[in-house]
Write a protein that holds these residues in place. Structure first.
Motif, PDB file in Angstrom:
ATOM      1  N   LYS A   1       0.709  -1.071  -0.048  1.00  0.00           N
ATOM      2  CA  LYS A   1      -0.024   0.001   0.028  1.00  0.00           C
ATOM      3  C   LYS A   1       0.772   1.227  -0.107  1.00  0.00           C
ATOM      4  O   LYS A   1       0.954   1.922   1.011  1.00  0.00           O
ATOM      5  CB  LYS A   1      -0.842   0.062   1.049  1.00  0.00           C
ATOM      6  N   CYS A   2       1.814   1.463  -1.017  1.00  0.00           N
ATOM      7  CA  CYS A   2       2.661   2.638  -1.205  1.00  0.00           C
ATOM      8  C   CYS A   2       1.751   3.925  -1.079  1.00  0.00           C
ATOM      9  O   CYS A   2       0.756   4.209  -1.732  1.00  0.00           O
ATOM     10  CB  CYS A   2       3.485   2.381  -2.530  1.00  0.00           C
ATOM     11  N   GLY A   3       2.359   4.811  -0.316  1.00  0.00           N
ATOM     12  CA  GLY A   3       1.700   6.166  -0.239  1.00  0.00           C
ATOM     13  C   GLY A   3       1.819   6.855  -1.702  1.00  0.00           C
ATOM     14  O   GLY A   3       1.017   7.955  -1.613  1.00  0.00           O
ATOM     15  N   PHE A   4       2.759   6.521  -2.302  1.00  0.00           N
ATOM     16  CA  PHE A   4       3.038   7.451  -3.666  1.00  0.00           C
ATOM     17  C   PHE A   4       2.423   6.788  -4.866  1.00  0.00           C
ATOM     18  O   PHE A   4       2.697   6.989  -5.970  1.00  0.00           O
ATOM     19  CB  PHE A   4       4.387   7.737  -3.852  1.00  0.00           C
ATOM     20  N   CYS A   5       1.455   5.766  -4.661  1.00  0.00           N
ATOM     21  CA  CYS A   5       0.618   5.012  -5.841  1.00  0.00           C
ATOM     22  C   CYS A   5      -0.775   4.805  -5.359  1.00  0.00           C
ATOM     23  O   CYS A   5      -0.898   4.796  -4.045  1.00  0.00           O
ATOM     24  CB  CYS A   5       1.342   3.919  -5.861  1.00  0.00           C
TER      25      CYS A   5
END
Length: 325
Positions: A21-25
């Motif tokens: 759950k990447c914050g930049f995606c």
């Protein structure tokens, strides 16, 4: 001057699902099916007709696809250069079956510090990356470390390079972060950070496309004189077996592929959208790396010349330069 008139890359989304759950995606937030072997094999034939040389099996997390090894095998059998990026969570499970099938295998790593990397990815995957490196090396594979550069982690490049890449003889790929749609990635990269990246790009076994730096200094793509050639250099296929235009991140329109990808791509309706690449209001200031990289390769301009040395360097390191000719 346009050098290559046909698409050279296919970004093939095997699924939008992801186990991080990447914050930049925001891709992982989307519901998604998985592509089928039959559709993939049919589309490969058409991609070959269109002149595509490189297929990036992407996502989401591509290793969530239960037939990812078969997909890669089909692509290799048809002579494509293959590339795949993973967060490492599932690579140990797949490693033996993927051996020899991925020309450019990237392990994502955003920090040499376990807690920071895991926070960035929204899941505990640092140790899986380290395990993946060990397993890949034991199998004789040559993975790369893909380091997404933010303003706050640029000074960690040295630790990743010296402690992880050098001891394992891995190429370090520096991937400057970019904003898109409503996804914000924090502070823009400063002039000082861009200069640091340029200096790192000169080091042994480090890949940085210098044209990325020049583009950012120039304010990104400009609709009045667009650098982006996303739709004419890159074909984007969704998990729903749709041709997405003008690029995934903008995705204004999706066309259902029904065993006719080459004909569909060449159709008048699609080519009208292709002609708008880089010219739409949303394209102003864009710096999305995955579309700029092929854009720099198909048209001779200052970005072409900036990108050329690093492109040659990387493809020599990976042994893929002959297949690109």
């Amino acid at each position: 001057m346009r050098l290559v008139s046909h698409p050279v890359l296919c970004n093939y989304y095997v699924t939008y699902r992801c186990n991080a759950k990447c914050g930049f995606c925001d891709i992982w937030e989307k519901p998604s099916p998985y592509i089928t072997l039959d559709n993939f094999e049919e589309n490969l034939t058409h991609l070959k007709k269109l002149g595509v040389k490189v297929i990036d099996l992407t996502g989401g997390e591509p290793l969530l696809h239960r037939e990812i090894d078969q997909l890669l095998k089909l692509a290799k059998e048809k002579g494509f250069i293959t590339t795949l990026t993973t967060n490492g969570l599932l690579y140990p499970k797949w490693a033996a079956r993927l051996k020899g099938l991925v020309d450019m295998l990237h392990f994502s790593l955003d920090s040499p510090h376990k807690e920071e990397h895991n926070n960035s990815r929204g899941v505990d995957c640092f140790e899986h990356v380290m395990e993946s490196i060990r397993i890949a090396k034991d199998l004789g594979e040559r993975p790369d470390i893909l380091f997404t550069v933010f303003e706050e982690n640029v000074d960690q490049i040295e630790t990743v390079y010296k402690n992880i890449c050098e001891p394992n003889n891995l190429v370090l790929i520096l991937n400057p972060v970019f904003d898109y749609n409503d996804v914000e990635t924090g502070q823009s990269l400063s002039e000082g950070t861009l200069e640091k990246l340029s200096n790192w790009g000169k080091k042994k076994n480090v890949y940085l496309n210098e044209a990325f730096i020049t583009l950012r200094k120039d304010g990104g793509n400009h609709v009045t004189n667009p650098i982006c050639k996303a739709a004419s250099s890159t074909i984007v296929i969704s998990p729903e077996n749709e041709l997405v235009l003008p690029c995934y991140h903008l995705g204004l329109k999706a066309f259902k592929i029904e065993n006719n990808l080459a004909e569909l791509y060449s159709s008048e309706e699609v080519q009208k959208l292709v002609a708008l690449e880089g010219k739409l209001p949303e394209c102003e200031g864009c710096t999305i790396n995955c579309y700029m990289q092929p854009s720099f390769a198909v048209e001779m301009n200052k970005y072409f010349w900036k990108a050329l040395p690093s492109t040659i360097k990387y493809n020599r390191l990976k042994g893929t330069w002959r297949a690109l000719i």
